[in-house]
Enzyme design. Structure first.
Site, short mmCIF file in Angstrom:
data_model
loop_
_atom_site.label_atom_id
_atom_site.label_comp_id
_atom_site.label_asym_id
_atom_site.label_seq_id
_atom_site.Cartn_x
_atom_site.Cartn_y
_atom_site.Cartn_z
N SER A 50 0.81 -1.28 0.11
CA SER A 50 0.17 0.01 -0.08
C SER A 50 1.16 1.20 -0.11
O SER A 50 1.85 1.38 -0.82
CB SER A 50 -0.91 -0.07 1.28
N ASP A 79 -15.46 -16.59 -12.73
CA ASP A 79 -14.54 -17.63 -12.15
C ASP A 79 -14.10 -18.76 -13.08
O ASP A 79 -12.71 -19.04 -13.28
CB ASP A 79 -15.23 -18.34 -10.97
N ASP A 94 -10.69 -18.85 -16.39
CA ASP A 94 -9.41 -19.30 -16.48
C ASP A 94 -9.23 -20.86 -16.39
O ASP A 94 -7.89 -21.35 -16.10
CB ASP A 94 -8.83 -18.81 -15.13
N ASP A 147 -7.73 -5.89 -6.27
CA ASP A 147 -7.51 -4.70 -5.33
C ASP A 147 -8.81 -3.66 -5.30
O ASP A 147 -8.93 -3.07 -6.54
CB ASP A 147 -6.24 -4.39 -5.44
N HIS A 204 -6.75 -5.65 -1.36
CA HIS A 204 -5.68 -4.70 -1.02
C HIS A 204 -4.70 -4.96 -0.04
O HIS A 204 -5.10 -5.02 1.30
CB HIS A 204 -6.43 -3.24 -0.70
#
Ligand SMILES: *[C@@H]1O[C@H](CO)[C@@H](O)[C@H](O)[C@H]1NC(C)=O
Ligand SMILES: *[C@@H]1O[C@H](CO)[C@@H](O)[C@H](O)[C@H]1NC(C)=O
Ligand SMILES: *[C@@H]1O[C@H](CO)[C@@H](O)[C@H](O)[C@H]1NC(C)=O
Ligand SMILES: *[C@@H]1O[C@H](CO)[C@@H](O)[C@H](O)[C@H]1NC(C)=O
Ligand SMILES: *[C@@H]1O[C@H](CO)[C@@H](O)[C@H](O)[C@H]1NC(C)=O
Ligand SMILES: *[C@@H]1O[C@H](CO)[C@@H](O)[C@H](O)[C@H]1NC(C)=O
Ligand SMILES: *[C@@H]1O[C@H](CO)[C@@H](O)[C@H](O)[C@H]1NC(C)=O
Ligand SMILES: *[C@@H]1O[C@H](CO)[C@@H](O)[C@H](O)[C@H]1NC(C)=O
Ligand SMILES: *[C@@H]1O[C@H](CO)[C@@H](O)[C@H](O)[C@H]1NC(C)=O
Ligand SMILES: *[C@@H]1O[C@H](CO)[C@@H](O)[C@H](O)[C@H]1NC(C)=O
Ligand SMILES: *[C@@H]1O[C@H](CO)[C@@H](O)[C@H](O)[C@H]1NC(C)=O
Length: 610
Positions: A211, A278, A281, A467, A513
């Site tokens: 951060s 979802d 991938d 994030d 995050h």
């Protein structure tokens, strides 16, 4: 004669010290205040840095510490008891003696010391006040109060001397200078304290943070590149001119469109997006490992009509952890009613606009946004129980930046009145002002890292792909800026190869995050100690991380498993034969469309935004 003998004796002592390693064999010996005082560089040695020797204190201490805060404060790490010398000493800048800068160092026992210095990053507008983060790695480590009482204050509490007057010294010290000076000082002192069993006085020097701590890490790579050997930068909160204003964009969209969506509707849109994207991938595990594919293949409109329900609750938000030493300001207590409804066209309109980013009124792009499927917390309105309706909620992260850093007023947030006629062009004007005012300090996007690279520095950069505070694409954009600035003469594939030798970026599937994501609990996240192990291996043993080790910690079905994350620009994919195994993740070069979804030009500005 006596003089000669004494001199010979001294030489023998010094030679013995060399040959047998540290003469300061015990911590108690090392921690004597008089010895430590003698080890301080004399005035004039480090240009501009004058020590105040009488301020020095030294205490043998036992403490229980974790192994650093690299992955952010929310990650718990195993703690141990360490004995160390707690050294504190103050210095001033020559010619500016009215401001004292306080340093804390934790010096490990000589038997534990591995010729390492470690700096941990802080978060929000804070520097780390904890100097013990390196003990777990056999490293001395330090913390600085930056000359504005940073052990107890965050920068937003110190940035104004009065309404209208910015304290540039504090801004500069917080942004990069205090940390760089501390490391410079440590590297000067440590070899003489511990002696050295080789001719080299090498101090392997590390920085790890996430951060704003990630921004602090990048600030050191950019400004003090010859001081550091290994840096771990997580989700750096850099490009602050744009980043802080991005926090205001969702509220500005809602204000301008006159629609404030129920938070539960937004949460439903996020959940439905995760569920739908979802499998793209190749593996159905509750994690969007490919937000790039989600962006091109998923239509948010398909969530219209989905039913949602959230029970009544009272929640307190701390404004995303900014202004950490000042919890009261910006924190909000919200009593939310029961929410029972279905997602509407208007709810989706807001979510779509938030994910698209920031544009001028004439449609020029000013900034990117959070990846699709990221939590939409910044977009959640406040409930007004007097009128039983959802109303404007201005995140203080962005509000305090405008008030204090741009307008220079001692106010903690924008208010409804200031936001009443908000326009996109106002947001872009704030971004432009922030960029220009803080280009040398908080922006922290200088793209030429030659000093660091030429010195042999290694950089691990990671970012949670979901994030919801600092967008993952912000990190990708910076890496692209470094590649094209340092290797303008090469094609992009070759630029990647050259950077790969010393700078590796890893996106963390589903990651939030600086932590794992409760909405995607099967998503792995890199752990602080493991990050440090990998950067140490790269620096000291030349073992480069092929993938980044990350562990599932949120209680999903893969709980406890560790995976090796793909490194940029490769992207994760599972083949149908082994999609059940999280460890069978393959790393593929994405197709052009997926790659281009990570590439932005910020045409709203008449200059390069790195
Ligand atoms: C022992 O430490 C003192 C400072 O504490 C330093 O001046 C001295 O050089 C050290 N001795 C050796 C040989 O490491
Ligand atoms: C170094 O300079 C500072 C003022 O800049 C002074 O207070 C201090 O006493 C000086 N140290 C020595 C050892 O002279
Ligand atoms: C620290 O711990 C060590 C080992 O347990 C003990 O011998 C020593 O007295 C302790 N020192 C202090 C200052 O508590
Ligand atoms: C180190 O010493 C300083 C000054 O005595 C004190 O304020 C600080 O709390 C100590 N730190 C630790 C980790 O013990
Ligand atoms: C600073 O300006 C703000 C906004 O005008 C005002 O509310 C506040 O009282 C002022 N503070 C001081 C110390 O003058
Ligand atoms: C979204 O999913 C989380 C679990 O992943 C759940 O706790 C939450 O209630 C869901 N929200 C809505 C609005 O369905
Ligand atoms: C989503 O729905 C809105 C409103 O019905 C429509 O204007 C828009 O074109 C749709 N977008 C897509 C990508 O389907
Ligand atoms: C939500 O509203 C629907 C339709 O009015 C109703 O059938 C359902 O029971 C409600 N759900 C809850 C948990 O109150
Ligand atoms: C409205 O909110 C206020 C302040 O949080 C609270 O004191 C009051 O009881 C609430 N009223 C209702 C009807 O919930
Ligand atoms: C990955 O990290 C976890 C958690 O820190 C650790 O237990 C594991 O040993 C690491 N795996 C490798 C291969 O380094
Ligand atoms: C997935 O399974 C196939 C067939 O068994 C194998 O060839 C391939 O290497 C596996 N992929 C990974 C990444 O393990």
């Amino acid at each position: 004669m006596l003089f000669l003998v004494a001199q010979t004796f001294l030489v023998i002592v010094l030679v013995r010290a060399r040959l047998t390693g540290a003469a300061n064999a015990t911590l108690a010996e090392l921690c004597k205040a008089d010895n430590l005082r003698n080890a301080l560089p004399t005035n004039g040695t480090l240009l501009g840095i004058n020590f105040l020797p009488e301020s020095l204190t030294a205490q043998l201490t036992n403490t229980s510490v974790g192994s650093g805060t690299a992955a952010g404060p929310s990650v718990s790490v195993a703690s141990n008891i360490y004995s160390f010398c707690n050294l504190t000493v103050n210095y001033v800048h020559a010619g500016a003696e009215d401001r004292t800068i306080r340093l804390r160092f934790a010096l490990p026992a000589p038997s534990e010391y591995k010729s390492r210095f470690y700096v941990g990053g802080g978060g929000g507008y804070s520097l780390s006040s904890d100097a013990t983060g390196g003990l777990a790695y056999g490293a001395a480590s330090g913390a600085t109060d930056a000359g504005y009482d940073a052990f107890d204050k965050s920068l937003d509490q110190a940035v104004l001397l009065a309404n209208g007057t910015l304290d540039w010294d504090s801004v500069r010290m917080f942004s990069y200078q205090a940390l760089g000076e501390m490391t410079l000082i440590a590297k000067q002192i440590l070899p003489s304290l511990y002696g050295s069993d080789t001719d080299s006085s090498k101090v392997w020097t590390y920085f790890s943070g996430c951060s704003d701590g990630g921004r602090q890490a990048m600030s050191q790579v950019q400004r003090w590149g010859d001081l550091y050997d290994g840096v771990v930068a997580g989700a750096p909160a850099f490009r602050q001119g744009q980043q802080q204003i991005l926090h205001l964009n969702p509220a500005a969209i809602e204000q301008q469109r006159g629609y404030f969506p129920p938070p539960c509707a937004l949460q439903k849109i996020v959940n439905a997006t995760i569920e739908a994207c979802d499998p793209l991938d190749g593996r159905t595990d509750g994690v969007i490992s490919r937000t790039d594919l989600c962006m091109s293949r998923f239509n948010l409109n398909s969530t219209v009509g989905k039913a949602y329900y959230c029970a009544a609750e009272t929640s307190t938000s701390l404004g995303f952890g900014f202004g950490r030493r000042q919890l009261a300001a910006g924190s909000q207590t919200n009593s939310l009613p029961e929410q029972n409804g279905t997602v509407t066209v208007d709810d989706v309109m807001i979510a779509r606009a938030v994910y698209e980013g920031v544009f001028t009124s004439s449609g020029k792009r000013a900034y990117l946004s959070w990846q699709i499927g990221s939590d939409l917390g910044d977009a959640e309105p406040t409930y007004d129980n007097a009128t039983s309706s959802w109303v404007l909620n201005i995140p203080s992260t962005g509000g305090v930046f405008v008030r204090k850093f741009l307008e220079r007023l001692e106010l903690d947030n924008l208010d409804d009145e200031a936001f009443a006629s908000i326009t996109n062009d106002q947001l872009v004007a704030w971004m432009d002002k922030g960029t220009r005012e803080y280009y040398d300090t908080l922006q922290t996007t200088w793209p030429d890292l030659s000093t660091f690279a030429n010195h042999g520095g290694k950089l691990i950069h990671y970012h949670g792909e979901s994030d919801n505070s600092v967008p993952a694409a912000s990190s990708v954009h910076y890496r692209q800026s470094v590649a094209s600035s340092m290797h303008a003469d090469l094609a992009s594939a070759q630029q990647e190869e050259r950077l790969d030798e010393w700078y590796r970026l890893f996106l963390v599937p589903g990651g939030a995050h600086c932590s794992a994501n409760s909405l995607q609990p099967n998503g792995p996240f890199p752990q602080a100690a493991s990050l440090m192990q990998q950067i140490i291996d790269w620096v000291e043993r030349d073992i480069a991380p092929a993938g980044l080790n990350a562990t599932v910690t949120q209680g999903g079905s893969d709980e406890g498993k560790s995976v090796s994350l793909c490194r940029w620009p490769y992207r994760p994919v599972w083949s149908s034969e082994n999609a059940t195994d999280i460890n069978a993740m393959g790393c593929e070069m994405p197709d052009t469309e997926a790659r281009e979804s990570w590439t932005y030009a910020f045409e709203a500005f008449g200059y390069a935004v790195y």
